[in-house]
Scaffold this active site. Sequence first.
Site, PDB file in Angstrom:
ATOM      1  N   ASP A  18     -12.155 -18.923  20.906  1.00 46.92           N
ATOM      2  CA  ASP A  18     -12.669 -19.667  19.753  1.00 46.92           C
ATOM      3  C   ASP A  18     -13.145 -21.063  20.166  1.00 46.92           C
ATOM      4  OD1 ASP A  18     -13.321 -19.978  17.107  1.00 46.92           O
ATOM      5  OD2 ASP A  18     -11.283 -20.465  16.450  1.00 46.92           O
ATOM      6  N   ASN A  66     -16.924 -11.989  10.756  1.00 51.59           N
ATOM      7  CA  ASN A  66     -18.043 -12.756  11.325  1.00 51.59           C
ATOM      8  C   ASN A  66     -19.407 -12.299  10.799  1.00 51.59           C
ATOM      9  OD1 ASN A  66     -16.423 -13.132  14.580  1.00 51.59           O
ATOM     10  ND2 ASN A  66     -16.461 -14.581  12.889  1.00 51.59           N
TER      11      ASN A  66
HETATM   12  C1  IPE Z   1     -12.033 -15.256  15.474  1.00 48.99           C
HETATM   13  O1  IPE Z   1     -12.674 -16.491  15.421  1.00 48.99           O
HETATM   14  C2  IPE Z   1     -13.006 -14.181  15.863  1.00 48.99           C
HETATM   15  C3  IPE Z   1     -13.571 -14.263  17.208  1.00 48.99           C
HETATM   16  C4  IPE Z   1     -13.273 -15.108  18.140  1.00 48.99           C
HETATM   17  C5  IPE Z   1     -14.553 -13.271  17.508  1.00 48.99           C
HETATM   18  P1  IPE Z   1     -13.196 -17.120  14.044  1.00 48.99           P
HETATM   19  O2  IPE Z   1     -13.755 -18.443  14.369  1.00 48.99           O
HETATM   20  O3  IPE Z   1     -14.088 -16.152  13.366  1.00 48.99           O
HETATM   21  O4  IPE Z   1     -11.840 -17.243  13.213  1.00 48.99           O
HETATM   22  P2  IPE Z   1     -11.513 -18.042  11.865  1.00 48.99           P
HETATM   23  O5  IPE Z   1     -12.433 -17.532  10.828  1.00 48.99           O
HETATM   24  O6  IPE Z   1     -11.712 -19.479  12.150  1.00 48.99           O
HETATM   25  O7  IPE Z   1     -10.081 -17.726  11.590  1.00 48.99           O
HETATM   26  C1  IPE Z   2     -15.962 -18.098  18.521  1.00 48.24           C
HETATM   27  O1  IPE Z   2     -16.481 -19.365  18.343  1.00 48.24           O
HETATM   28  C2  IPE Z   2     -17.042 -17.047  18.695  1.00 48.24           C
HETATM   29  C3  IPE Z   2     -17.198 -16.119  17.575  1.00 48.24           C
HETATM   30  C4  IPE Z   2     -16.493 -16.118  16.478  1.00 48.24           C
HETATM   31  C5  IPE Z   2     -18.219 -15.111  17.715  1.00 48.24           C
HETATM   32  P1  IPE Z   2     -16.856 -19.928  16.913  1.00 48.24           P
HETATM   33  O2  IPE Z   2     -18.300 -19.637  16.659  1.00 48.24           O
HETATM   34  O3  IPE Z   2     -15.924 -19.427  15.880  1.00 48.24           O
HETATM   35  O4  IPE Z   2     -16.676 -21.482  17.128  1.00 48.24           O
HETATM   36  P2  IPE Z   2     -16.085 -22.535  16.080  1.00 48.24           P
HETATM   37  O5  IPE Z   2     -14.717 -22.064  15.689  1.00 48.24           O
HETATM   38  O6  IPE Z   2     -17.015 -22.561  14.920  1.00 48.24           O
HETATM   39  O7  IPE Z   2     -16.061 -23.796  16.841  1.00 48.24           O
HETATM   40 MG    MG Z   3     -14.132 -20.150  15.213  1.00 47.65          MG
END
Ligand code: IPE
Ligand code: IPE
Ligand code: MG
Length: 246
Positions: A18, A66
């Site tokens: 993340d 997502n």
């Molecule tokens: C979790 O990350 C999913 C992946 C890393 C693919 P998110 O960024 O989507 O999680 P939340 O929504 O902040 O909990």
């Molecule tokens: C994780 O990074 C990747 C996916 C969920 C695909 P994020 O895109 O959630 O990054 P933040 O949490 O917004 O920084």
């Molecule tokens: Mg995230």
Amino acid sequence: MARLDPNKLPRHVAIIPDGNGRWAEARGLPREQGHRQGCEVVREVVRACHELGIRVLTLFAFSTENWDRPVEEVGEIMDLLERYMESETDELVEQGIRVQAIGRLSDLSPELRQRLEELTRRTEHNDEMRLAFALSYSGRTEIVDAVRNIARAVEAGCVDPEAIDEKSVQNYLYAPDLPDPDLLIRTGDEHRISNFLLWQLAYTELYHTERLWPDFRKQDLVDALVAYQGRERRFGRTSSQVRERR
Ligand code: IPE
Ligand code: IPE
Ligand code: MG
């Protein structure tokens, strides 16, 4: 590196990578750049796990939730995933890594599915390490899909409801032959599971770091493994019981 005990490595490491978006935003870049950099880190971390002797690695690449992100970002992530699967195939084949995907794969584009099928097929006889990508994955949908299939099997007279136990539920998960993760690493300073591997994480050691995924390096992985090796896994028993069993 010296601090790591090669005899006490977790067999299965799961990662929630993340922080891609925040990494990019902090640099005034579009979020896509964060995902792009994140793909590079996936490459490095897969290599590092292989070098360290981790047997199974599961990466949360895209959650069912997502899909609710802006369509442009979803499209960018899907393009990057497709490109990653294409560009990594040869190296993964060579490294002896067996790849598979878990999730509602029917939600993915035919192109990405085809790439995944090719990668799975070309690596199916590899046995150095296993790498699972969770794509359009959520722990609850995995359990719902398992329950549906169990209900079908009961209806068809193939399964006796009284005989259903934890092992038989496990058999209906997306990858029944993968062991439960021993260690879950979440980057990006969030302290939640976000619907990842709900069944399998029952007794997994949780580790989180402030490091954003695009900044995550082999040393950060080693730090997580060292922290894991300092934990006492009691599985409900007392500390002295655990020590006696050693
Ligand atoms: C979790 O990350 C999913 C992946 C890393 C693919 P998110 O960024 O989507 O999680 P939340 O929504 O902040 O909990
Ligand atoms: C994780 O990074 C990747 C996916 C969920 C695909 P994020 O895109 O959630 O990054 P933040 O949490 O917004 O920084
Ligand atoms: Mg995230």
